[in-house]
Scaffold this active site. Structure first.
Site, PDB file in Angstrom:
ATOM      1  N   LYS A 136       0.854  -1.185   0.000  1.00 17.38           N
ATOM      2  CA  LYS A 136       0.000   0.000   0.000  1.00 17.38           C
ATOM      3  C   LYS A 136       0.886   1.229   0.000  1.00 17.38           C
ATOM      4  CE  LYS A 136      -4.502   0.770   0.344  1.00 17.38           C
ATOM      5  NZ  LYS A 136      -5.512  -0.202  -0.111  1.00 17.38           N
TER       6      LYS A 136
HETATM    7  N1  GLU Z   1      -7.183   0.069  -3.466  1.00 17.44           N
HETATM    8  C1  GLU Z   1      -7.909  -1.125  -3.763  1.00 17.44           C
HETATM    9  C2  GLU Z   1      -7.938  -2.054  -2.576  1.00 17.44           C
HETATM   10  O1  GLU Z   1      -7.759  -1.642  -1.445  1.00 17.44           O
HETATM   11  C3  GLU Z   1      -7.419  -1.789  -5.040  1.00 17.44           C
HETATM   12  C4  GLU Z   1      -6.005  -2.266  -5.001  1.00 17.44           C
HETATM   13  C5  GLU Z   1      -5.506  -2.771  -6.341  1.00 17.44           C
HETATM   14  O2  GLU Z   1      -6.277  -2.832  -7.277  1.00 17.44           O
HETATM   15  O3  GLU Z   1      -4.324  -3.101  -6.407  1.00 17.44           O
HETATM   16  O4  GLU Z   1      -8.223  -3.210  -2.691  1.00 17.44           O
END
Ligand code: GLU
Length: 410
Positions: A101
């Site tokens: 993240k």
């Molecule tokens: N931000 C989204 C999540 O928390 C998508 C992450 C992604 O597609 O890599 O799942």
């Protein structure tokens, strides 16, 4: 705090599974953490400095994967927790990724579009050596979107050559995937419908409430409304509204798109309400699709829904989770409920790597069976072992990551 909360969920599952403390330690610790100071020139000539993070939690099952958020409350603790959730999320749905993240501590509403572009490009300059199509693939999250991903891809490509697969959630015109924008909400809506059926509640006529009417909340609401469910309470950063007859969801989406603050407030024909009243709404299903930590002990006491489907990441505090489970409220956890987004990101990455693109029908046709399999295995384990769904999902995820780790060797 956020990281501690995630650890509590994790260690509850590892203790049930009898995981050794050595392996538990490994599962809890992020592999790589990068913190940067992003300095940019503001439009008025001053210098703005913003803290940025990219944290890679685990890559046992594949390259790290996870969103990038722009929010004034972003800090290392929160990004750490969210990176860990991505490891478990990708494992629950069985896509070949680890978890990561990123975030920049900024209130994007206070920046102009040009300032946001400079911020995104500078951040990419500082992390480009840390990410990559086979290393770590960012995607949209809170307050970031296809345009943000386009800037990252363009900036990254200046160093590494044309690299569409370095980020997902890109615009269609720039190697994005059909269905990606709606995918998280689609997965949330599917989980809500399956869980309602498991609870013996008809989807047609079921009453639901959505907190956060951005990408995830609005698409979940649209798809549930298409199946005859009634959105009776809604809220976002601007305020809360209720309509016992059910909102016209498509009209509400148009209202938000047209409003300068991008909020539901001011939607004609609805009564204003409050967060407290919203949480206590008389609904079958509550969908938190905004930020983390909104369901605390006080909220847990007032919630009347029989089902909570976590569109947001980490919306429920561990103590509140326990209270709700004790009251027989079914909670479909974030790592399952909102996994449709990263699953569609996986499809986008596959298409980018193949240089061969799918139709929206193909994308949606592939999304549903993956979500269904993950939902069914979680629900089956929950039933057979008398676990709540969060514990079941964590057990499945930890098992998968543990097996991959053991096969590769510590
Ligand atoms: N931000 C989204 C999540 O928390 C998508 C992450 C992604 O597609 O890599 O799942």
């Amino acid at each position: 705090m956020a990281f501690e909360d995630t650890l509590r969920y994790l260690s509850h599952a590892t203790s049930i599974m009898g995981v050794s403390s050595r392996i538990e330690q490994l599962l809890m610790t992020p592999t790589r953490q990068l913190k940067v100071e992003v300095a940019i020139e503001m439009d008025n000539g001053s210098v703005g400095v913003f803290e940025g993070f990219r944290i890679q939690h685990n890559n046992a099952r594949g390259p790290c994967k996870g969103g990038l958020r722009f929010h004034h409350e972003v800090d290392g603790d929160e990004v750490n927790a969210l990176a860990s959730l991505m490891t478990w999320k990708t494992a629950v749905v069985g896509i070949p990724y680890g978890g990561a993240k990123g975030g920049v501590q900024v209130d994007p509403r206070k920046l102009s579009v040009r300032e946001l572009e400079r911020l995104t490009r500078k951040f990419t300059d500082q992390i480009h050596f840390f990410i990559g199509p086979d290393v770590d693939i960012p995607a949209p999250d809170v307050n970031t979107d296809g345009q943000t991903m386009a800037w990252i891809m363009d900036q990254y490509s200046k160093y590494h050559g044309h690299s569409p697969a370095v980020v997902t959630g890109k615009p269609i015109e720039l190697a994005g995937s059909h269905g990606r924008v709606a995918a998280t909400g689609r997965g949330v809506a599917l989980c809500a419908m399956w869980a309602l059926r498991d609870l013996g509640i008809d989807v047609e006529g079921a009453r639901f409430a959505v907190q956060g009417f951005g990408n995830v909340g609005s698409w979940a609401a649209r798809l549930l409304a298409e199946h005859g469910a009634l959105l009776v309470a809604v809220g976002d950063h601007g305020g809360y509204l209720e309509n016992p007859e059910g909102f016209d969801v498509e009209a509400l989406v148009r209202h938000v798109d047209a409003s300068p603050s991008r909020s539901v407030v001011g939607f004609p024909g609805s009564d204003t309400s409050s967060l407290e009243a919203f949480l206590a709404s008389d609904v079958d299903c509550l969908i938190p699709a905004a930020l983390g930590g909104v369901i605390d002990n006080a909220a847990a006491e007032t919630i009347r829904a029989k089902l909570i489907v976590e569109g947001a990441n980490g919306p429920t505090k561990p103590d509140a989770h326990e209270r709700l489970i004790a009251r027989d409220v079914m909670i479909i956890p974030d790592i399952l409920a909102n996994a449709g987004g990263v699953t569609c990101s996986y499809f986008e990455w596959v298409q980018n790597n193949q240089r061969f693109y799918w139709t929206e029908e193909e994308v949606n046709g592939r999304l549903e069976p993956i979500m269904r399999r993950a939902y069914d295995s979680t629900a089956a384990l929950a039933r057979s072992k008398h676990f709540d769904h969060r514990t079941a999902a964590f057990v499945i995820a930890i098992r998968e990551v543990g097996k991959a780790t053991a096969l590769r060797g510590v």
